[in-house]
Write a protein that holds these residues in place. Structure first.
Motif, short mmCIF file in Angstrom:
data_model
loop_
_atom_site.label_atom_id
_atom_site.label_comp_id
_atom_site.label_asym_id
_atom_site.label_seq_id
_atom_site.Cartn_x
_atom_site.Cartn_y
_atom_site.Cartn_z
N ALA A 60 19.53 78.74 118.72
CA ALA A 60 19.27 78.96 116.89
C ALA A 60 20.96 80.21 116.79
N SER A 61 20.92 81.44 117.79
CA SER A 61 22.27 81.86 117.99
C SER A 61 23.44 80.78 117.31
N THR A 62 24.06 79.85 118.61
CA THR A 62 24.92 79.04 118.00
C THR A 62 24.87 78.42 117.18
N ALA A 63 23.92 77.29 116.33
CA ALA A 63 23.34 77.17 115.60
C ALA A 63 23.86 77.64 113.83
N LEU A 64 23.34 79.55 114.25
CA LEU A 64 23.46 80.00 113.03
C LEU A 64 25.51 80.54 113.22
N ALA A 65 26.33 80.50 113.87
CA ALA A 65 27.59 81.26 113.79
C ALA A 65 28.57 80.12 112.86
N PRO A 66 28.52 79.49 113.10
CA PRO A 66 29.46 78.48 112.44
C PRO A 66 29.34 78.95 110.65
N CYS A 67 27.44 79.12 110.14
CA CYS A 67 27.53 79.01 108.85
C CYS A 67 27.97 80.58 108.69
N GLN A 68 27.81 81.38 110.09
CA GLN A 68 28.35 83.11 109.15
C GLN A 68 29.92 82.91 108.72
N GLN A 69 30.33 81.76 109.73
CA GLN A 69 32.12 82.05 109.56
C GLN A 69 32.53 81.71 108.15
N PHE A 71 30.29 81.79 105.45
CA PHE A 71 30.10 83.19 105.06
C PHE A 71 31.44 84.17 104.62
N MET A 72 31.53 84.68 105.63
CA MET A 72 32.69 85.60 105.71
C MET A 72 33.77 84.57 104.92
N GLU A 73 34.14 83.62 105.04
CA GLU A 73 35.80 82.89 104.25
C GLU A 73 34.62 83.09 102.14
N GLN A 74 33.32 83.25 102.16
CA GLN A 74 33.11 82.97 100.98
C GLN A 74 32.72 81.08 101.13
N LYS A 75 32.70 80.58 101.52
CA LYS A 75 32.24 79.18 101.15
C LYS A 75 31.49 78.99 101.25
N ASN A 81 24.83 74.66 102.68
CA ASN A 81 24.33 72.95 103.06
C ASN A 81 24.67 72.58 103.87
N GLY A 82 25.57 73.56 105.09
CA GLY A 82 26.15 72.63 106.10
C GLY A 82 27.61 71.66 105.47
N ASP A 83 28.21 71.78 106.96
CA ASP A 83 29.59 70.58 106.70
C ASP A 83 29.44 69.39 107.22
N LYS A 84 28.15 68.96 107.47
CA LYS A 84 28.21 67.49 108.21
C LYS A 84 28.70 67.33 109.51
N LYS A 85 29.26 68.39 110.27
CA LYS A 85 30.05 68.60 110.91
C LYS A 85 29.39 69.67 112.36
N SER A 86 29.96 70.45 112.55
CA SER A 86 29.14 71.39 113.27
C SER A 86 28.59 72.96 112.90
N CYS A 87 28.40 72.49 111.53
CA CYS A 87 27.37 73.42 110.79
C CYS A 87 26.15 73.24 110.34
N LYS A 88 25.58 73.25 110.08
CA LYS A 88 23.99 72.91 109.76
C LYS A 88 23.43 73.32 108.09
N GLY A 89 24.20 74.45 107.98
CA GLY A 89 24.10 75.17 106.78
C GLY A 89 22.61 75.86 107.45
N PHE A 90 22.60 76.81 106.36
CA PHE A 90 21.73 78.66 106.67
C PHE A 90 19.88 77.38 105.96
N ASN A 104 15.33 83.87 110.92
CA ASN A 104 14.83 84.73 110.01
C ASN A 104 16.02 85.25 108.98
N LEU A 105 17.53 85.70 110.22
CA LEU A 105 18.37 86.10 109.58
C LEU A 105 19.11 84.63 108.31
N ALA A 106 18.66 83.40 108.94
CA ALA A 106 19.54 82.33 108.09
C ALA A 106 18.79 82.18 106.55
#
Length: 233
Positions: A60-69, A71-75, A81-90, A104-106
């Motif tokens: 879960a942590s691994t899945a959350l990480a690209p979403c957080q990135q 988020f930090m970039e304000q995207k 919703n994810g990017d259909k690549k490495s990010c599943k979306g919150f 829960n954090l998601a």
């Protein structure tokens, strides 16, 4: 006391007050959410690192990480919703890993993304689903975000109550019992909503509380004008 029928002039004044308070929420809604983001981003990285030990939690942590990135970039759309690549979306992380702290954090992150995207009904849903787990660092900011979502969906009574809870929780995490940074801001938002509802006495009580309890806050320096306005109603 007998209920009085408002004169056209009084109705006009009430509408002006409503418009002003709605403008307050519109103007400061994103700023309040931005303040939440700053606090949460500073805290959640540490929380995430400390608590993911089991296999499912690590996944879960691994899945959350690209979403957080994102988020930090304000995207926020990609983060949500994810990017259909490495990010599943919150949203997907929250569903797939609902039994983990990452899931829960998601929920919290999803609510913040929706708030940034002005999707207030969705923001309210995800923020309500977030379980703060008695974390005093994150909880006041999360409650503030939820209150702002309530305000923007016209659920004003809940907004007021939640802003008050956020202020009380922010105070409780301080050794002095007074948080001059966050609490007055939360309470001022609650009071402005009360003014929009013509609950002048309740709003006045909050303004006076800000003046006496949060004497070292920025809000207290300008609170007299709010007290004067409410006292004239």
């Amino acid at each position: 006391m007998a209920k009085q029928t408002q004169t056209p002039q009084a109705q006009d004044e009430a509408q002006i007050m409503l418009n002003k308070s709605e403008a307050f929420v519109t103007k400061y809604g994103k700023q309040l959410i931005a303040a939440v983001v700053v606090i949460i981003v500073a805290v959640l990285g540490f929380i995430a690192f400390q608590n993911f030990s089991a296999s499912k939690a690590e996944e879960a942590s691994t899945a959350l990480a690209p979403c957080q990135q994102y988020f930090m970039e304000q995207k926020f759309e990609e983060a949500l919703n994810g990017d259909k690549k490495s990010c599943k979306g919150f949203i997907n992380v929250a569903k797939e890993y609902s039994s983990t702290k990452a899931g829960n954090l998601a929920q919290l992150y999803a609510g913040l993304c929706c708030a940034q995207l002005q999707k207030w009904e969705d923001a309210k849903k995800y923020l309500e689903n977030f379980d703060p787990e008695d974390d005093k660092m994150v909880s006041p900011a999360a409650l503030n975000a939820l209150a702002t979502a309530y305000a923007n969906t016209k659920d004003l009574d809940k907004a007021v109550d939640t802003y008050k809870k956020a202020a009380a929780l922010a105070d409780s995490r301080m050794d002095t019992g007074v948080n001059n940074s966050e609490s007055p801001t939360f309470l001022l938002a609650a009071a402005e909503i009360l003014m929009s509802q013509n609950k002048t006495e309740d709003a006045l009580a909050i303004y006076k509380e800000i003046k006496t309890k949060y004497v070292n806050s920025t809000a207290s320096q300008e609170i007299d004008k709010y007290i004067e306005r409410a006292s004239q109603k």
